[in-house]
Design a protein around this motif. Structure first.
Motif, mmCIF file in Angstrom:
data_model
loop_
_atom_site.group_PDB
_atom_site.id
_atom_site.type_symbol
_atom_site.label_atom_id
_atom_site.label_comp_id
_atom_site.label_asym_id
_atom_site.label_seq_id
_atom_site.Cartn_x
_atom_site.Cartn_y
_atom_site.Cartn_z
ATOM 1 N N SER A 91 0.858 -1.175 0.000
ATOM 2 C CA SER A 91 0.000 0.000 0.000
ATOM 3 C C SER A 91 0.902 1.235 0.000
ATOM 4 C CB SER A 91 -0.897 -0.010 1.244
ATOM 5 O OG SER A 91 -1.807 1.061 1.201
ATOM 6 N N GLU A 92 0.401 2.297 -0.578
ATOM 7 C CA GLU A 92 1.201 3.507 -0.707
ATOM 8 C C GLU A 92 0.301 4.720 -0.549
ATOM 9 O OE1 GLU A 92 2.950 4.333 -4.654
ATOM 10 O OE2 GLU A 92 4.841 4.455 -3.565
ATOM 11 N N ARG A 93 0.859 5.769 0.041
ATOM 12 C CA ARG A 93 0.107 7.007 0.179
ATOM 13 C C ARG A 93 1.024 8.170 -0.151
ATOM 14 N NH1 ARG A 93 -4.102 8.615 4.962
ATOM 15 N NH2 ARG A 93 -5.199 10.141 3.696
ATOM 16 N N LEU A 94 0.543 9.082 -0.963
ATOM 17 C CA LEU A 94 1.294 10.255 -1.372
ATOM 18 C C LEU A 94 1.042 11.370 -0.354
ATOM 19 C CD1 LEU A 94 3.118 10.816 -3.776
ATOM 20 C CD2 LEU A 94 1.172 11.779 -4.969
ATOM 21 N N LEU A 95 2.128 11.836 0.286
ATOM 22 C CA LEU A 95 2.006 12.814 1.363
ATOM 23 C C LEU A 95 2.780 14.088 1.059
ATOM 24 C CD1 LEU A 95 2.767 10.435 4.368
ATOM 25 C CD2 LEU A 95 0.519 11.063 3.483
ATOM 26 N N GLN A 96 2.236 15.191 1.524
ATOM 27 C CA GLN A 96 2.933 16.475 1.498
ATOM 28 C C GLN A 96 3.174 16.858 2.956
ATOM 29 O OE1 GLN A 96 3.752 18.236 -1.418
ATOM 30 N NE2 GLN A 96 5.012 19.395 0.004
ATOM 31 N N ILE A 97 4.456 16.930 3.350
ATOM 32 C CA ILE A 97 4.799 17.215 4.741
ATOM 33 C C ILE A 97 5.402 18.609 4.840
ATOM 34 C CG2 ILE A 97 6.149 16.472 6.745
ATOM 35 C CD1 ILE A 97 6.257 13.676 5.480
ATOM 36 N N THR A 98 4.903 19.389 5.791
ATOM 37 C CA THR A 98 5.521 20.673 6.110
ATOM 38 C C THR A 98 5.846 20.647 7.599
ATOM 39 O OG1 THR A 98 3.366 21.692 6.495
ATOM 40 C CG2 THR A 98 4.330 21.968 4.308
ATOM 41 N N SER A 99 7.033 21.126 7.940
ATOM 42 C CA SER A 99 7.463 21.079 9.337
ATOM 43 C C SER A 99 8.455 22.193 9.614
ATOM 44 C CB SER A 99 8.106 19.731 9.641
ATOM 45 O OG SER A 99 9.302 19.589 8.902
ATOM 46 N N SER A 100 8.836 22.298 10.888
ATOM 47 C CA SER A 100 9.857 23.265 11.285
ATOM 48 C C SER A 100 10.790 22.604 12.287
ATOM 49 C CB SER A 100 9.214 24.509 11.905
ATOM 50 O OG SER A 100 8.723 24.201 13.191
ATOM 51 N N ASN A 101 11.795 23.323 12.706
ATOM 52 C CA ASN A 101 12.763 22.796 13.665
ATOM 53 C C ASN A 101 12.194 22.669 15.076
ATOM 54 O OD1 ASN A 101 14.679 22.622 11.686
ATOM 55 N ND2 ASN A 101 15.585 24.604 12.152
ATOM 56 N N ARG A 102 11.020 23.193 15.319
ATOM 57 C CA ARG A 102 10.415 23.125 16.648
ATOM 58 C C ARG A 102 9.731 21.788 16.898
ATOM 59 N NH1 ARG A 102 7.250 28.348 15.430
ATOM 60 N NH2 ARG A 102 6.062 26.631 14.598
ATOM 61 N N GLY A 103 9.652 20.928 15.898
ATOM 62 C CA GLY A 103 9.019 19.630 16.080
ATOM 63 C C GLY A 103 7.552 19.592 15.711
ATOM 64 N N ASP A 104 7.066 20.628 15.040
ATOM 65 C CA ASP A 104 5.692 20.569 14.565
ATOM 66 C C ASP A 104 5.680 19.996 13.157
ATOM 67 O OD1 ASP A 104 6.989 22.897 13.689
ATOM 68 O OD2 ASP A 104 5.090 23.837 13.165
ATOM 69 N N ALA A 105 4.584 19.352 12.805
ATOM 70 C CA ALA A 105 4.483 18.737 11.482
ATOM 71 C C ALA A 105 3.030 18.744 11.036
ATOM 72 C CB ALA A 105 5.017 17.311 11.520
ATOM 73 N N LYS A 106 2.861 19.120 9.795
ATOM 74 C CA LYS A 106 1.536 19.085 9.182
ATOM 75 C C LYS A 106 1.640 18.183 7.964
ATOM 76 C CE LYS A 106 -2.166 22.148 7.700
ATOM 77 N NZ LYS A 106 -2.538 23.556 7.535
ATOM 78 N N VAL A 107 0.787 17.174 7.922
ATOM 79 C CA VAL A 107 0.833 16.197 6.840
ATOM 80 C C VAL A 107 -0.478 16.257 6.075
ATOM 81 C CG1 VAL A 107 1.171 13.782 6.234
ATOM 82 C CG2 VAL A 107 2.326 14.718 8.242
ATOM 83 N N LEU A 108 -0.353 16.459 4.772
ATOM 84 C CA LEU A 108 -1.522 16.527 3.893
ATOM 85 C C LEU A 108 -1.513 15.345 2.931
ATOM 86 C CD1 LEU A 108 -1.121 20.264 2.799
ATOM 87 C CD2 LEU A 108 -2.607 19.414 4.595
ATOM 88 N N ASP A 109 -2.699 14.912 2.551
ATOM 89 C CA ASP A 109 -2.809 13.945 1.466
ATOM 90 C C ASP A 109 -2.504 14.726 0.198
ATOM 91 O OD1 ASP A 109 -3.925 12.466 -0.780
ATOM 92 O OD2 ASP A 109 -4.857 11.173 0.724
ATOM 93 N N ALA A 110 -1.451 14.356 -0.511
ATOM 94 C CA ALA A 110 -1.007 15.138 -1.672
ATOM 95 C C ALA A 110 -2.001 15.080 -2.827
ATOM 96 C CB ALA A 110 0.367 14.652 -2.134
ATOM 97 N N LEU A 111 -2.835 14.073 -2.861
ATOM 98 C CA LEU A 111 -3.811 13.959 -3.953
ATOM 99 C C LEU A 111 -5.061 14.790 -3.704
ATOM 100 C CD1 LEU A 111 -3.511 10.130 -4.655
ATOM 101 C CD2 LEU A 111 -2.416 12.017 -5.877
ATOM 102 N N THR A 112 -5.536 14.826 -2.463
ATOM 103 C CA THR A 112 -6.785 15.527 -2.162
ATOM 104 C C THR A 112 -6.572 16.863 -1.458
ATOM 105 O OG1 THR A 112 -7.030 14.462 -0.003
ATOM 106 C CG2 THR A 112 -7.986 13.322 -1.921
ATOM 107 N N GLY A 113 -5.414 17.048 -0.819
ATOM 108 C CA GLY A 113 -5.157 18.259 -0.059
ATOM 109 C C GLY A 113 -5.730 18.222 1.342
ATOM 110 N N ASP A 114 -6.353 17.098 1.723
ATOM 111 C CA ASP A 114 -6.924 16.965 3.061
ATOM 112 C C ASP A 114 -5.819 16.873 4.106
ATOM 113 O OD1 ASP A 114 -9.424 16.890 1.895
ATOM 114 O OD2 ASP A 114 -9.570 14.698 1.933
#
Length: 170
Positions: free
Chosen positions: A55-78
């Motif tokens: 199984s595979e999922r396409l992800l868009q990850i945005t993060s910073s050095n503070r340890g926060d992370a936001k993960v989006l489904d790269a296909l839907t933007g959710d």
């Protein structure tokens, strides 16, 4: 007349000299082999075998050095997860590794990564831009769980591809 001290032969001097020469030769050989492999661009041959992608999922990850992370489904933007500072440390670390490799390759810094579930429950993060694949198995169960949770809103896709969900709870 006083006798002048004579130099006596120490049997350890010969052993020390032989060991020094041996270690020097070994060092030259290691440096030579590393130089040969790097200059001739030899392929890596001692890589762990990777099973097929289940199984595979396409992800868009945005993060910073503070340890926060936001993960989006790269296909839907959710938004899949949005960790506050200090709660997404492992995901943000993997994101920094991918961005570091992209910087070294002098390519675009943005772009999705593939989260892959492989045979036997192994998980990897694959960056198609730099062609690196990070095996998450060596980072421990808690860190793997952070990425495994990214599949959780799609349990039917995982269960169908793996055959059962018991492998996911390991």
């Amino acid at each position: 007349m006083a006798r002048s001290p004579t130099l006596q032969h120490n049997p350890h001097d010969r052993t020390t000299q032989i060991m020094f020469r041996f270690i020097s030769l070994l060092l030259v050989c290691v440096v030579g082999l590393v130089a040969f492999v790097r200059i001739t661009d030899q392929p890596l041959i001692a890589q762990a075998p990777r099973g097929p992608v289940l199984s595979e999922r396409l992800l868009q990850i945005t993060s910073s050095n503070r340890g926060d992370a936001k993960v989006l489904d790269a296909l839907t933007g959710d938004v899949i997860v949005d960790h506050a500072a200090g709660h997404g440390v492992f995901i943000s670390t993997i994101d920094r590794v991918v961005k570091h490799r992209r910087r070294l390759h002098r390519v675009a810094m943005d772009g999705p990564v593939h989260l892959r579930l492989r045979e036997a429950g192994l998980m990897t993060v694959f960056d198609p831009i730099t062609d690196i694949e990070i095996d998450l198995a060596s980072f421990g169960k808690d860190n793997i769980a952070a990425f495994r949770a990214l599949f959780e809103d799609r349990p039917s896709a995982i269960a169908a591809s793996v055959g059962n969900t018991s492998k996911l709870s390991n």
